[in-house]
Design a protein around this motif. Structure first.
Motif, PDB file in Angstrom:
ATOM      1  N   ARG A 157      -3.280  15.905  -4.275  1.00 53.79           N
ATOM      2  CA  ARG A 157      -3.755  15.324  -3.020  1.00 53.79           C
ATOM      3  C   ARG A 157      -5.266  15.164  -3.000  1.00 53.79           C
ATOM      4  O   ARG A 157      -6.017  15.965  -3.550  1.00 53.79           O
ATOM      5  CB  ARG A 157      -3.302  16.171  -1.829  1.00 53.79           C
ATOM      6  N   GLU A 158      -5.700  14.095  -2.345  1.00 52.40           N
ATOM      7  CA  GLU A 158      -7.122  13.874  -2.119  1.00 52.40           C
ATOM      8  C   GLU A 158      -7.607  14.836  -1.045  1.00 52.40           C
ATOM      9  O   GLU A 158      -6.832  15.289  -0.192  1.00 52.40           O
ATOM     10  CB  GLU A 158      -7.363  12.432  -1.668  1.00 52.40           C
TER      11      GLU A 158
ATOM     12  N   CYS B 154      -3.124   8.329  13.715  1.00 52.82           N
ATOM     13  CA  CYS B 154      -2.540   7.664  12.555  1.00 52.82           C
ATOM     14  C   CYS B 154      -1.091   8.102  12.357  1.00 52.82           C
ATOM     15  O   CYS B 154      -0.193   7.269  12.166  1.00 52.82           O
ATOM     16  CB  CYS B 154      -3.375   7.984  11.314  1.00 52.82           C
TER      17      CYS B 154
ATOM     18  N   ASP C 128      -6.796  11.300  12.820  1.00 55.66           N
ATOM     19  CA  ASP C 128      -5.659  11.669  11.975  1.00 55.66           C
ATOM     20  C   ASP C 128      -4.373  11.689  12.791  1.00 55.66           C
ATOM     21  O   ASP C 128      -3.337  11.160  12.376  1.00 55.66           O
ATOM     22  CB  ASP C 128      -5.856  13.060  11.353  1.00 55.66           C
TER      23      ASP C 128
ATOM     24  N   ASN D  78       0.813  -1.222   0.000  1.00 54.37           N
ATOM     25  CA  ASN D  78       0.000   0.000   0.000  1.00 54.37           C
ATOM     26  C   ASN D  78       0.846   1.272   0.000  1.00 54.37           C
ATOM     27  O   ASN D  78       0.300   2.371   0.086  1.00 54.37           O
ATOM     28  CB  ASN D  78      -0.906   0.019   1.232  1.00 54.37           C
TER      29      ASN D  78
ATOM     30  N   ASN E  31      -9.309  14.506   1.707  1.00 56.86           N
ATOM     31  CA  ASN E  31      -9.144  14.096   3.103  1.00 56.86           C
ATOM     32  C   ASN E  31      -7.764  13.519   3.402  1.00 56.86           C
ATOM     33  O   ASN E  31      -7.555  12.922   4.457  1.00 56.86           O
ATOM     34  CB  ASN E  31     -10.218  13.068   3.481  1.00 56.86           C
ATOM     35  N   CYS E  32      -6.837  13.715   2.486  1.00 58.46           N
ATOM     36  CA  CYS E  32      -5.490  13.196   2.679  1.00 58.46           C
ATOM     37  C   CYS E  32      -4.785  13.917   3.831  1.00 58.46           C
ATOM     38  O   CYS E  32      -4.874  15.142   3.959  1.00 58.46           O
ATOM     39  CB  CYS E  32      -4.693  13.385   1.394  1.00 58.46           C
TER      40      CYS E  32
ATOM     41  N   ALA F 152      -3.511   8.863  -2.208  1.00 57.19           N
ATOM     42  CA  ALA F 152      -2.939   8.518  -0.899  1.00 57.19           C
ATOM     43  C   ALA F 152      -3.815   9.007   0.245  1.00 57.19           C
ATOM     44  O   ALA F 152      -4.398  10.092   0.188  1.00 57.19           O
ATOM     45  CB  ALA F 152      -1.542   9.112  -0.769  1.00 57.19           C
ATOM     46  N   ASP F 153      -3.875   8.202   1.316  1.00 58.38           N
ATOM     47  CA  ASP F 153      -4.558   8.615   2.546  1.00 58.38           C
ATOM     48  C   ASP F 153      -3.625   9.438   3.429  1.00 58.38           C
ATOM     49  O   ASP F 153      -4.065  10.308   4.181  1.00 58.38           O
ATOM     50  CB  ASP F 153      -5.022   7.386   3.338  1.00 58.38           C
ATOM     51  N   LEU F 154      -2.327   9.120   3.368  1.00 49.39           N
ATOM     52  CA  LEU F 154      -1.318   9.837   4.145  1.00 49.39           C
ATOM     53  C   LEU F 154      -0.094  10.065   3.273  1.00 49.39           C
ATOM     54  O   LEU F 154       0.385   9.143   2.611  1.00 49.39           O
ATOM     55  CB  LEU F 154      -0.928   9.048   5.405  1.00 49.39           C
TER      56      LEU F 154
END
Length: 256
Positions: free
Chosen positions: A75-76, A134, A131, A19, A78-79, A52-54
């Motif tokens: 970037r997304e 994480c 967040d 991932n 909610n990234c 990407a999430d992060l």
């Protein structure tokens, strides 16, 4: 630093390498990481950030201005974006990534390479508890973490970000003294480094004040109090304090 964090995170989270994507301007570096850890090497910032999430920005401060615009485009919504660049403020990141961006600034140090980093984290107003947890998990994998206010980040750089260099100088000086007394250099480095490691663990694990621990070693009229006097005559503590403040001041200058 980026590869050290990657190595620690993968050790703590086996199986997640599929991932993870990585980009470096030097493609040989990302190809080597992909081969070693099984992650995906990509050829651009856009490819690394897209979906990407992060996102971990493990780049030099002087590279940020080149990297951030492309990251902002890709970037997304909610990234979560995490930066480890010294002197790069959350406000600076927001100027490029947008006021809605979820941003966390982290100041780790190089002992991340051996899983003993000290990392300070602070986030902007958009970061949720989830967040933050994480991001904290990433840096917990390579050592200790503490949440701080961003106003303290410059102090963090002085006391832990830059201080491994001071400690290495201290270890080298201890070893030089032992060599002058006739000890072989390879043994001198082991004795000096282990003494520093053990002393640090005493502070962290006993919870006692460093001064109390120092007093416990200083027998009346003994060898240790004699050496402490010599250090004080040389301005030992004042020199260390000045080094911490010099690093903090440089960090503030870099952030202007």
């Amino acid at each position: 630093m980026g590869s050290a964090i990657l190595k620690g995170y993968l050790a703590a989270n086996p199986g997640c390498e599929t991932n993870i994507k990585a980009f470096d301007a030097d493609s040989k570096k990302t190809e080597a990481l992909a081969e070693e850890f099984g992650i995906t090497a990509v050829s651009s910032v856009k490819d690394a950030v897209s979906g990407a999430d992060l996102v971990l920005l493990a780049v030099k401060p002087n590279c940020m201005e080149a990297v951030l615009p492309e990251a902002a485009e890709s970037r997304e919504k909610n990234c979560l974006v995490v930066s480890i660049a010294a002197g790069i403020s959350l406000a600076y990141l927001e100027r490029f990534l947008g006021s809605d961006a979820k941003l966390i600034r982290v100041m780790p140090n190089t002992p991340a390479l051996v899983g003993e980093s000290m990392s300070a984290l602070c986030g902007n107003r958009n970061v949720t508890d989830e967040d933050f947890a994480c991001a904290k998990a990433v840096f917990d994998a390579v050592g200790r973490t503490e949440e701080v206010q961003e106003s303290l980040i410059d102090s963090v750089i002085g006391v832990s970000g830059s201080s491994p260099a001071y400690v290495y100088m201290f270890i080298e000086a201890l070893a030089d003294g032992a060599v002058a007394e006739g000890m072989a250099r390879d043994k001198a480095y082991v004795f000096a480094a282990q003494a520093v490691l053990g002393s640090a663990k005493m502070v962290l694990e006993t919870g006692l004040h460093p001064g109390a621990l120092k007093d416990a070693v200083c027998s009346p009229g003994g060898t240790t109090i004699e050496s402490v006097c010599a250090l004080e005559e040389s301005g030992f503590r004042a020199s260390v304090m000045q080094a911490v403040r010099a690093a903090a001041e440089k960090s503030r200058e870099m952030g202007k």
